[in-house]
Design a protein around this motif. Structure first.
Motif, PDB file in Angstrom:
ATOM      1  N   SER A  12      -1.055 -15.363  10.639  1.00  0.00           N
ATOM      2  CA  SER A  12      -2.418 -15.819  10.916  1.00  0.00           C
ATOM      3  C   SER A  12      -3.217 -14.740  11.639  1.00  0.00           C
ATOM      4  O   SER A  12      -4.367 -14.467  11.288  1.00  0.00           O
ATOM      5  CB  SER A  12      -2.371 -17.096  11.758  1.00  0.00           C
ATOM      6  OG  SER A  12      -3.672 -17.516  12.111  1.00  0.00           O
ATOM      7  N   ASN A  56     -12.159 -18.986   7.442  1.00  0.00           N
ATOM      8  CA  ASN A  56     -10.962 -19.724   7.856  1.00  0.00           C
ATOM      9  C   ASN A  56     -10.988 -21.132   7.265  1.00  0.00           C
ATOM     10  O   ASN A  56     -10.955 -22.140   7.976  1.00  0.00           O
ATOM     11  CB  ASN A  56     -10.847 -19.791   9.376  1.00  0.00           C
ATOM     12  CG  ASN A  56      -9.489 -20.306   9.827  1.00  0.00           C
ATOM     13  OD1 ASN A  56      -8.515 -20.277   9.066  1.00  0.00           O
ATOM     14  ND2 ASN A  56      -9.405 -20.769  11.057  1.00  0.00           N
ATOM     15  N   ARG A  57     -11.037 -21.170   5.937  1.00  0.00           N
ATOM     16  CA  ARG A  57     -11.169 -22.434   5.209  1.00  0.00           C
ATOM     17  C   ARG A  57     -10.398 -22.335   3.898  1.00  0.00           C
ATOM     18  O   ARG A  57     -10.250 -21.254   3.341  1.00  0.00           O
ATOM     19  CB  ARG A  57     -12.651 -22.701   4.950  1.00  0.00           C
ATOM     20  CG  ARG A  57     -12.982 -24.011   4.272  1.00  0.00           C
ATOM     21  CD  ARG A  57     -14.491 -24.184   4.213  1.00  0.00           C
ATOM     22  NE  ARG A  57     -15.060 -24.311   5.568  1.00  0.00           N
ATOM     23  CZ  ARG A  57     -16.353 -24.213   5.835  1.00  0.00           C
ATOM     24  NH1 ARG A  57     -17.220 -23.942   4.857  1.00  0.00           N
ATOM     25  NH2 ARG A  57     -16.788 -24.368   7.068  1.00  0.00           N
ATOM     26  N   SER A  80      -8.998 -24.558   7.552  1.00  0.00           N
ATOM     27  CA  SER A  80      -7.906 -23.645   7.863  1.00  0.00           C
ATOM     28  C   SER A  80      -7.605 -22.823   6.625  1.00  0.00           C
ATOM     29  O   SER A  80      -7.679 -23.341   5.498  1.00  0.00           O
ATOM     30  CB  SER A  80      -6.653 -24.413   8.298  1.00  0.00           C
ATOM     31  OG  SER A  80      -5.552 -23.523   8.409  1.00  0.00           O
ATOM     32  N   GLU A  84      -1.463 -26.331   5.527  1.00  0.00           N
ATOM     33  CA  GLU A  84      -0.398 -26.937   6.306  1.00  0.00           C
ATOM     34  C   GLU A  84       0.167 -28.198   5.650  1.00  0.00           C
ATOM     35  O   GLU A  84       1.341 -28.522   5.833  1.00  0.00           O
ATOM     36  CB  GLU A  84      -0.895 -27.261   7.717  1.00  0.00           C
ATOM     37  CG  GLU A  84      -1.244 -26.042   8.555  1.00  0.00           C
ATOM     38  CD  GLU A  84      -0.046 -25.148   8.836  1.00  0.00           C
ATOM     39  OE1 GLU A  84       1.101 -25.596   8.646  1.00  0.00           O
ATOM     40  OE2 GLU A  84      -0.267 -23.998   9.252  1.00  0.00           O
TER      41      GLU A  84
END
Length: 258
Positions: A12, A56-57, A80, A84
């Motif tokens: 990340s 960040n998508r 994000s 996840e």
């Protein structure tokens, strides 16, 4: 912090820590890639994730294979760059290897000319839990679609599809592939790119920590001050995105750095 989280944090920090200040969001180009990702998921029945590191998508397009993985059908957007909802379904051992492979892929791609990056992809076979609670083998690919003028990687595509190779086999068999020539670039050819994350001295100190040596012993062995050793250890903890030197050693071993 466990090793999986440490490696994920390192990934990340590497991807999201790029310089995105040089360009505004190109909405028309993003829309074109979103349409292509959605069409591919429908045609291939796979699960396709388009990640936007600048914002960040991520945009997730679940084809029919998504039902097997217990994913809701259709399209969704998450705040994000990392999916996840899918990562949580991947076997922990395979998830670590998947993240390490992308770290190496990123460093390998940074050595390529930006407009040549689309011809490379990763290829691996990972275990993902299905809607029945068991693990199934799934083919996983990563492609970097677009980079900014300053060379920062902007858009990435991940594809999850059924694997036809079902025999048990240790590891994810991860590799980088040149899709134009079919060349398989083995791990041993690109593992050195992971060493760009830390210095030669830091690798040397990690190796000595792995042998159980204290900072005082390392200082005497390397003929440097104990303060210098402690400074290197703190730098390693920061660079590897871990909580302590022991986690740094575990992460470095998985990444093939020591």
């Amino acid at each position: 912090m466990d090793t999986t989280a440490a490696v994920k944090n390192r990934l990340s920090a590497t991807l999201l820590g790029q310089d995105f200040s040089c360009a505004e969001q190109n909405d028309s180009l993003l829309a074109a890639y979103k349409e292509m990702a959605e069409s591919y998921a429908k045609i291939d029945h796979s699960v396709v994730v388009l990640s936007d590191f600048q914002s960040n998508r991520s945009y997730i397009y679940a084809g029919n294979f998504g039902k097997v993985l217990g994913l809701n059908p259709g399209n969704s957007m998450i705040d994000s760059s990392f999916e996840e909802a899918i990562f949580s379904k991947i076997h922990p051992d395979d998830l670590i290897e998947r993240h390490v492979l992308e770290l190496s892929f990123f460093q390998y791609q940074k050595k390529q000319v930006a407009d040549q990056r689309q011809k490379y992809s990763t290829s691996s076979r990972i275990r993902i839990s299905n809607s029945q609670g068991g693990f199934i083998y799934t083919n996983h690919r990563i492609i970097y679609l677009n980079s900014l003028p300053n060379d920062s990687v902007w858009l990435s595509l991940c594809v999850y599809a059924p694997s036809t190779y079902l025999d048990p086999h240790p590891g994810i068999d991860g590799k980088i592939i040149n899709n134009e020539t079919g060349e398989n670039i083995s791990f041993h050819k690109y593992r050195q790119f992971g060493k760009m994350l830390i210095t030669k001295r830091e690798i040397e100190i990690l190796g000595l920590v792995a042998k159980g040596m204290s900072s005082k012993q390392i200082a005497g062995h390397l003929h440097i001050t104990e303060y210098t050793v402690r400074r290197h250890r703190q730098n390693l903890i920061y660079k590897m995105q871990v909580s302590n030197a022991s986690e740094a050693v575990k992460t470095a071993m998985i990444m093939g750095l020591i």
